[in-house]
Design a protein around this motif. Structure first.
Motif, short mmCIF file in Angstrom:
data_model
loop_
_atom_site.label_atom_id
_atom_site.label_comp_id
_atom_site.label_asym_id
_atom_site.label_seq_id
_atom_site.Cartn_x
_atom_site.Cartn_y
_atom_site.Cartn_z
N PHE A 145 0.80 -1.22 0.00
CA PHE A 145 0.00 0.00 0.00
C PHE A 145 0.84 1.28 0.00
CE2 PHE A 145 -2.21 -3.43 2.21
CZ PHE A 145 -3.19 -3.67 1.27
N LEU A 146 2.16 1.12 -0.15
CA LEU A 146 3.06 2.27 -0.13
C LEU A 146 3.63 2.56 -1.50
CD1 LEU A 146 5.12 1.67 3.14
CD2 LEU A 146 3.20 3.20 2.80
N ARG A 147 3.72 3.84 -1.84
CA ARG A 147 4.39 4.26 -3.07
C ARG A 147 5.84 4.64 -2.78
NH1 ARG A 147 1.02 8.79 -5.74
NH2 ARG A 147 2.87 8.81 -7.06
N GLY A 148 6.15 4.94 -1.53
CA GLY A 148 7.49 5.33 -1.13
C GLY A 148 7.44 6.13 0.15
N GLU A 149 8.60 6.76 0.49
CA GLU A 149 8.65 7.55 1.71
C GLU A 149 9.64 8.70 1.55
OE1 GLU A 149 9.73 4.61 4.61
OE2 GLU A 149 11.86 4.88 4.27
N TRP A 150 9.39 9.74 2.31
CA TRP A 150 10.31 10.87 2.41
C TRP A 150 10.92 10.82 3.80
CZ3 TRP A 150 5.24 12.00 0.58
CH2 TRP A 150 5.17 12.39 -0.76
N LEU A 151 12.21 11.10 3.93
CA LEU A 151 12.84 11.24 5.23
C LEU A 151 12.93 12.73 5.48
CD1 LEU A 151 14.16 9.83 7.62
CD2 LEU A 151 16.35 10.04 6.44
N GLY A 170 20.90 17.71 14.50
CA GLY A 170 20.22 18.41 15.59
C GLY A 170 18.70 18.30 15.52
N ASN A 171 18.16 17.89 14.42
CA ASN A 171 16.71 17.69 14.32
C ASN A 171 16.43 16.20 14.26
OD1 ASN A 171 15.97 20.43 14.17
ND2 ASN A 171 16.52 20.48 12.01
N SER A 172 15.31 15.81 14.83
CA SER A 172 15.00 14.39 14.79
C SER A 172 14.30 14.07 13.47
CB SER A 172 14.11 14.02 15.98
OG SER A 172 12.95 14.79 15.96
N PRO A 173 14.90 13.19 12.66
CA PRO A 173 14.28 12.86 11.39
C PRO A 173 13.07 11.96 11.60
CG PRO A 173 16.22 11.52 11.70
CD PRO A 173 16.14 12.48 12.86
N HIS A 174 12.14 12.08 10.72
CA HIS A 174 11.05 11.13 10.74
C HIS A 174 10.65 10.80 9.31
CE1 HIS A 174 8.47 14.69 10.30
NE2 HIS A 174 7.57 13.87 9.82
N CYS A 175 9.95 9.72 9.20
CA CYS A 175 9.58 9.19 7.90
C CYS A 175 8.13 9.57 7.60
CB CYS A 175 9.72 7.68 7.99
SG CYS A 175 9.53 6.88 6.45
N LEU A 176 7.90 10.08 6.41
CA LEU A 176 6.56 10.38 5.93
C LEU A 176 6.31 9.44 4.77
CD1 LEU A 176 3.95 12.02 5.69
CD2 LEU A 176 5.23 13.70 4.36
N ARG A 177 5.37 8.53 4.94
CA ARG A 177 5.13 7.49 3.93
C ARG A 177 3.93 7.87 3.07
NH1 ARG A 177 6.60 3.19 8.37
NH2 ARG A 177 8.79 2.95 7.81
N LEU A 178 4.11 7.71 1.77
CA LEU A 178 3.06 8.02 0.80
C LEU A 178 2.26 6.76 0.50
CD1 LEU A 178 1.65 9.97 -1.14
CD2 LEU A 178 3.41 9.42 -2.83
N LEU A 179 0.96 6.81 0.77
CA LEU A 179 0.09 5.66 0.52
C LEU A 179 -0.42 5.68 -0.92
CD1 LEU A 179 -2.04 5.64 3.79
CD2 LEU A 179 -0.27 4.01 3.12
N ASP A 180 -0.74 4.52 -1.43
CA ASP A 180 -1.33 4.34 -2.75
C ASP A 180 -2.81 4.06 -2.54
OD1 ASP A 180 -2.23 3.43 -5.21
OD2 ASP A 180 -0.46 2.22 -5.61
N GLN A 181 -3.67 5.09 -2.75
CA GLN A 181 -5.09 4.90 -2.45
C GLN A 181 -5.75 3.88 -3.37
OE1 GLN A 181 -4.05 8.07 -3.35
NE2 GLN A 181 -5.48 8.93 -4.81
N MET A 182 -5.25 3.73 -4.59
CA MET A 182 -5.83 2.72 -5.50
C MET A 182 -5.57 1.32 -4.96
SD MET A 182 -7.38 4.44 -7.57
CE MET A 182 -7.39 6.16 -7.94
#
Length: 192
Positions: A145-151, A170-182
């Protein structure tokens, strides 16, 4: 006689005025949101019919339905299924429905509409899919269900962190995951 009006107050020549420039957003508009485990996801705005904040009692439970489904909702005269998106993606933590309002994202393809119940809406953001990376450390239940992710870094400057593809010191990275709605709408997981 000069018939060309001079709206910018110059000498009649085309003048460049930096203060009149409007920054054009890069990428596509996405809705950002969180599931109960506090993982952040995004969906392209073009596939979203609407986002609703509603009382849990407006969702009617259906006996013997899939455990992924919270029930049905009457959306402007049309009955749609509402699913716990976190559970659909394989998370063990269920959505807390014992609260004043639940956020539901209605996604659609042609005549199919499904409501995805999420923990919290994060807002709209312009994100460039050219900076998507392959998903890293993702459970097998989520991968289809994922198309990919941005860090992303912890700051609001998502475009800069996307372009670099890395988090800033100095900043805490996090992952933003792109869902594939289809893929979500067409999933065999809905069958139970």
């Amino acid at each position: 006689m000069d018939s060309k009006p001079d709206f910018l107050g110059g000498t009649g020549q085309d003048h460049f005025r930096p203060e009149l420039q409007v920054e054009s957003p890069e990428g596509e508009l996405h809705l950002r949101f969180f599931i109960p485990s506090q993982q952040e996801f995004a969906l392209p705005a073009t596939g979203i019919r609407e986002v609703i904040e509603l009382s849990p009692d407006r969702i009617t439970p259906i006996p013997n339905a899939s455990p992924l489904l919270l029930g049905t909702l009457n959306l402007r005269g049309r009955v749609i299924w509402v699913a716990d998106l976190g559970q659909f993606l394989g998370e063990v933590m269920a959505l807390n429905t014992d609260r004043a309002e639940i956020s539901v994202i209605a996604i659609e393809e042609q005549d199919t509409i499904v409501g995805l119940a999420v923990d919290e809406i994060g807002g709209m953001d312009w994100l460039d899919v050219q900076y998507l990376m392959a998903p890293n450390s993702v459970p097998d239940t989520m991968t289809p269900f994922l198309r990919g992710e941005w860090l992303l870094d912890g700051s609001k400057n998502t475009r800069q962190s996307q372009q670099k593809g890395l988090a800033f010191p100095g900043n805490s990275p996090h992952c933003l995951r792109l869902l594939d709605q289809m893929a979500i709408l067409r999933s065999a997981r809905w069958a139970g």
